[in-house]
Design a protein around this motif. Structure first.
Motif, PDB file in Angstrom:
ATOM      1  N   THR A 550     -23.527   9.964 -40.679  1.00 33.91           N
ATOM      2  CA  THR A 550     -23.826  10.290 -39.939  1.00 33.91           C
ATOM      3  C   THR A 550     -24.649   8.285 -40.817  1.00 33.91           C
ATOM      4  N   ASP A 551     -26.143   8.296 -39.539  1.00 29.32           N
ATOM      5  CA  ASP A 551     -26.791   6.918 -40.114  1.00 29.32           C
ATOM      6  C   ASP A 551     -27.893   7.369 -40.701  1.00 29.32           C
ATOM      7  N   ASN A 552     -27.840   8.775 -41.567  1.00 27.72           N
ATOM      8  CA  ASN A 552     -28.357   8.921 -41.994  1.00 27.72           C
ATOM      9  C   ASN A 552     -27.572   9.609 -43.798  1.00 27.72           C
ATOM     10  N   TRP A 553     -26.396  10.068 -43.625  1.00 31.86           N
ATOM     11  CA  TRP A 553     -25.610  10.694 -44.334  1.00 31.86           C
ATOM     12  C   TRP A 553     -24.804   9.893 -45.030  1.00 31.86           C
ATOM     13  N   ARG A 554     -24.683   9.740 -45.975  1.00 29.31           N
ATOM     14  CA  ARG A 554     -23.462   8.935 -46.739  1.00 29.31           C
ATOM     15  C   ARG A 554     -22.676   9.191 -47.536  1.00 29.31           C
ATOM     16  N   LEU A 555     -21.242   9.432 -48.100  1.00 30.24           N
ATOM     17  CA  LEU A 555     -20.252  10.256 -48.854  1.00 30.24           C
ATOM     18  C   LEU A 555     -19.606   9.248 -49.680  1.00 30.24           C
ATOM     19  N   GLU A 556     -19.409   8.975 -51.036  1.00 29.32           N
ATOM     20  CA  GLU A 556     -18.448   8.155 -52.001  1.00 29.32           C
ATOM     21  C   GLU A 556     -17.901   8.358 -52.883  1.00 29.32           C
ATOM     22  N   GLY A 557     -16.563   8.521 -52.953  1.00 28.99           N
ATOM     23  CA  GLY A 557     -16.115   8.908 -54.188  1.00 28.99           C
ATOM     24  C   GLY A 557     -14.750   8.065 -54.522  1.00 28.99           C
ATOM     25  N   SER A 558     -14.164   8.407 -55.453  1.00 27.79           N
ATOM     26  CA  SER A 558     -13.157   7.786 -56.414  1.00 27.79           C
ATOM     27  C   SER A 558     -12.293   8.777 -57.420  1.00 27.79           C
ATOM     28  N   TYR A 559     -11.271   7.744 -57.771  1.00 29.71           N
ATOM     29  CA  TYR A 559     -10.332   8.832 -58.253  1.00 29.71           C
ATOM     30  C   TYR A 559      -9.451   8.288 -58.898  1.00 29.71           C
ATOM     31  N   SER A 560      -9.675   8.333 -60.393  1.00 31.68           N
ATOM     32  CA  SER A 560      -8.064   6.922 -61.462  1.00 31.68           C
ATOM     33  C   SER A 560      -7.299   7.708 -62.393  1.00 31.68           C
ATOM     34  N   LEU A 561      -6.236   6.589 -62.380  1.00 29.54           N
ATOM     35  CA  LEU A 561      -5.054   7.585 -63.148  1.00 29.54           C
ATOM     36  C   LEU A 561      -4.774   6.426 -64.284  1.00 29.54           C
ATOM     37  N   LEU A 562      -5.367   6.759 -65.274  1.00 30.32           N
ATOM     38  CA  LEU A 562      -4.739   6.246 -66.596  1.00 30.32           C
ATOM     39  C   LEU A 562      -3.678   6.638 -67.634  1.00 30.32           C
ATOM     40  N   GLN A 563      -2.807   5.885 -67.439  1.00 30.15           N
ATOM     41  CA  GLN A 563      -1.084   6.716 -68.444  1.00 30.15           C
ATOM     42  C   GLN A 563      -1.067   5.266 -69.431  1.00 30.15           C
ATOM     43  N   SER A 564      -0.613   5.907 -69.809  1.00 31.39           N
ATOM     44  CA  SER A 564       0.075   4.531 -71.666  1.00 31.39           C
ATOM     45  C   SER A 564       0.854   4.893 -72.832  1.00 31.39           C
ATOM     46  N   SER A 565       1.298   4.315 -73.130  1.00 34.98           N
ATOM     47  CA  SER A 565       2.361   4.188 -73.796  1.00 34.98           C
ATOM     48  C   SER A 565       2.896   3.357 -75.456  1.00 34.98           C
ATOM     49  N   PHE A 566       2.364   4.132 -76.439  1.00 38.15           N
ATOM     50  CA  PHE A 566       2.379   2.797 -77.311  1.00 38.15           C
ATOM     51  C   PHE A 566       3.402   3.043 -78.727  1.00 38.15           C
ATOM     52  N   ARG A 567       3.521   1.470 -78.858  1.00 36.55           N
ATOM     53  CA  ARG A 567       4.773   2.048 -80.444  1.00 36.55           C
ATOM     54  C   ARG A 567       4.366   1.007 -81.514  1.00 36.55           C
ATOM     55  N   ALA A 568       5.073   1.489 -82.633  1.00 37.32           N
ATOM     56  CA  ALA A 568       4.917   0.397 -83.753  1.00 37.32           C
ATOM     57  C   ALA A 568       5.945  -0.590 -83.477  1.00 37.32           C
ATOM     58  N   GLU A 569       5.359  -1.695 -83.569  1.00 38.79           N
ATOM     59  CA  GLU A 569       6.127  -3.245 -84.379  1.00 38.79           C
ATOM     60  C   GLU A 569       7.353  -2.392 -84.968  1.00 38.79           C
ATOM     61  N   PRO A 570       8.553  -3.696 -84.892  1.00 34.47           N
ATOM     62  CA  PRO A 570      10.035  -3.162 -86.123  1.00 34.47           C
ATOM     63  C   PRO A 570       9.585  -3.455 -87.176  1.00 34.47           C
ATOM     64  N   GLY A 571       9.814  -2.374 -87.902  1.00 36.39           N
ATOM     65  CA  GLY A 571       8.773  -2.970 -90.197  1.00 36.39           C
ATOM     66  C   GLY A 571       8.048  -2.178 -89.911  1.00 36.39           C
TER      67      GLY A 571
END
Length: 678
Positions: A550-571
């Protein structure tokens, strides 16, 4: 006697901890050119850029102007980057009393309170107390500390009512802002002093913290305005895991001034400065066999002075010249250093023909740092003088008026650690309709080594042994290649949606490598050094939406997703390093805010935050519910009462591993605050 919890601050900024304390190692409005995406009308813009964002409609909020993406004013709908604006209204309704806590409002921003005074803050991974891939600015002054890398958040404060906004770029901003703007940029902006005239008195009391602020603004001449302020705060001990005091109380005092001269509609001259000092307690655990538990103190002093000239040359051009000096001194017994920074920056924007808008700039920064050697921290040499020379150029080309725009540019820097660095980006914006935009970007950004990575020797206890970490002068910059895609739409006056997806590829990430056989003890000394031993990928996205019920009521929302993969360099044999990077940030975060104006003078605000588990450091997932009621019995008086963390009496947000440090937990907080203007 060695107190490892303090020394671990050094490792945090080295982006890796082996068995230490960590959570992650890892106004006049300028019209837009006719061929550029149209910005908001002048009457709306002045409201957005000036003193009040509290009564704009949802349609107006989509057109709020931002400056962090391209160093010019443009509406959020026209910005080819993932950007969030924390407005004056958001600040007032949130119930938070610190700038770090306000960043919880940003989709995907990982905010973890370490103790009463310290925070670990990052976006899109790599969270740590000294997150070195996030650039923080306050009124154009860089808060990045190259000694350890990252930001001393206890020095970042202001009177909340005098903040204009906080703009947050999620993703690289290095083309304009330079090195270490890798995963994000935070731009904190205070109000022009002509918008803060008269007295303001503000006070807050709670079982967690208390503060008092006083500010007075006046005129020096018809076109010259000023303000001066003082703010003091005291933060109680946070809880420990058992609900008792963690022994980490904190006291801070700061003050400052700002003068703004407007000799014409096209020119503004600003002079401002701040000074702050604080004292914090730091509990330390017992370290067998001979070091008992105890409490150490940390003293921090910081000050700055900024001079800035902003000039507008017609409708299609503007320029700015800024010079600042910054001082920082930290003494926590294990780490005693001071740092002097001098910075000058110039940028200019103009139009070439009908289709090209060119921005360019040059800058120079000198940082003189001095370390007092101790058994835990030893510098080679103690005093170091570093220089940074930079330039950038960027062109926005109109492919089709009001529809298609492409922006290509690069930052060029020379630093004393890694030499010459190039950080280019290309961004494409499509205005599909007046209410819809689609954008994509490819960017390169780097994170340069800090002194702790380059020329320091650090000793930290690991159980009954000691880890000796040596800097590596041959260490290279960490490198990011980022791919982003965004979509914004406002299908009606009551709804807006913002979606961003990203894929980040990292090379030459810092890690620790054992530098030889352990030296016999006791204690056994394990030598290690920094190397560029890791690579990896992160991907995910953020979606946020605002609904005007309404003019007097506001909703705000969010969702975030994070995926990761790390590896050692050769040697490289650093699987533990990859594990720490992988588990330093939660995979999922979500939030929902309800803003209800019950009457003209009464607001009811409610927020729910979900933060997923941080696997590597065994920080459990949590849900926090915040409520407050704000009442304005007089036009000049506002009273707010509220509660933070309603359904949980205390929670950990930052991990402690390897027996180092004492975990502090965020308590349920009941608060009341009052702001009086006259």
């Amino acid at each position: 006697m060695r107190h490892g919890s303090l020394v671990l601050l050094c490792f945090a900024c080295g982006s890796l901890l082996l068995g230490g304390k960590a959570r992650g190692a890892d106004g006049a409005t300028q019209p837009a050119p006719a061929t550029q995406p149209a910005t908001m009308p002048a009457d709306q813009s002045s409201a957005a850029a000036g003193d009040d964002l509290t009564h704009l409609s949802l349609e107006d909020l989509m057109n709020v102007e931002v400056t962090s993406v391209s160093k010019k004013k443009q509406s959020i709908l026209d910005a080819p980057a993932a950007i969030t604006v924390i407005s004056e209204d958001d600040i007032s309704r949130s119930g938070f009393s610190t700038i770090p806590d306000l960043l919880r409002l940003v989709p995907g921003m990982d905010v973890a309170r370490v103790n009463s005074s310290d925070y670990a803050i990052s976006v899109r991974g790599f969270n740590d107390q000294f997150a070195d891939k996030l650039l923080v600015l306050q009124d154009g002054r860089s808060l990045y500390t190259p000694l350890f890398g990252g930001t001393y958040w206890e020095t970042v404060d202001y009177i909340m009512a005098d903040l204009d906004r906080i703009e947050v770029i999620r993703g690289p901003g290095a083309t304009l802002w330079g090195a270490n703007a890798v995963d994000g940029v935070i731009n904190i902006t205070s109000k022009d002093s002509r918008d803060t005239q008269g007295w303001l008195l503000s006070s807050r009391a709670s079982n967690d913290d208390s503060n008092f602020s006083a500010r007075y603004g006046g005129k020096l001449a018809p076109d010259t305005f000023y303000r001066a302020y003082i703010k003091t705060k005291y933060v109680n001990d946070l809880d420990d895991a058992g609900g008792g005091g963690a022994g980490d109380s904190w006291y801070a005092l700061r003050g400052g001034f700002r003068i703004d001269k407007h000799p014409s509609d096209d020119n503004t001259l600003t002079l401002q400065g701040d000074i702050t000092g604080d004292r914090a307690r730091q509990p330390t655990p017992a370290i067998p066999p001979d070091v008992p538990a105890g409490t150490l103190g940390r003293n921090t002093v910081a000050g700055n002075m900024i001079a800035r000239w902003d000039h507008r040359d017609g409708e299609d051009a503007n320029s700015s010249l800024q010079i600042y000096y910054d001082y920082l001194k930290v003494d926590d017994h294990a780490t005693n250093f001071d740092q002097h920074t001098f910075d000058v920056d110039f940028h200019d924007r103009f139009k070439v023909g009908e289709s090209n808008e060119v921005s360019w700039g040059v800058g120079y920064r000198n940082i003189d740092s001095n370390i007092v050697n101790s058994p835990e921290l030893f510098a080679f040499p103690e005093t170091r003088d570093d220089n940074l020379v930079s330039a950038f150029v960027q062109d926005t080309y109109t492919l089709q008026p009001d529809r298609w725009f492409v922006t290509i540019g690069s930052k060029f820097e020379y630093n004393d650690y890694t030499g010459f660095e190039i950080q280019p980006s290309a961004r494409l914006l499509w205005k599909a309709t007046k209410e819809t935009s689609v954008w994509g970007a490819i960017s390169r950004a780097v994170s340069t080594p800090s002194r702790v990575n380059d020329d320091l020797r650090v000793i930290a206890p690991v159980g009954t042994n000691e880890l000796e970490v040596l800097g590596n002068p041959s260490l290279q910059s960490e490198e990011l290649t980022a791919y982003e895609l965004g979509y914004r739409v406002q299908p009606g006056k009551q709804l807006k949606i913002d979606v961003t997806a990203f894929y980040n590829n990292y090379d030459r990430l810092k890690s620790l490598e054992y530098a030889g056989a352990p030296m016999a003890g006791p204690p056994v000394i394990i030598p290690a050094t920094f190397v560029n031993g890791l690579s990896g990928d992160t991907y995910g996205g953020e979606i946020s939406s605002t609904v005007e019920i309404t003019d007097n009521w506001r909703l705000e929302g969010s969702y975030s997703l994070l995926q990761s993969s790390f590896r050692a360099e050769p040697g490289q044999d650093i699987s533990n390093s990859a594990q720490i990077f992988h588990g330093s940030s939660p995979q999922s975060q979500a939030q929902l805010h309800s803003y209800l104006d019950i009457t003209k003078n009464v607001q009811l605000n409610a927020s729910v935050y979900y933060v997923g588990k941080v696997e590597e450091f065994n920080v459990p997932a949590y849900v926090s519910t915040d409520l407050n009621v704000a009442w304005k019995p007089l036009e000049s008086l506002e009273v707010t009462v509220g509660i933070l963390n309603l359904f949980d009496n205390h929670r950990p947000e930052f991990g402690v591993t390897g027996g180092q440090g004492i975990a502090s937990e965020v308590p349920r907080t009941f608060y009341g605050q009052m702001t009086y203007r006259f």
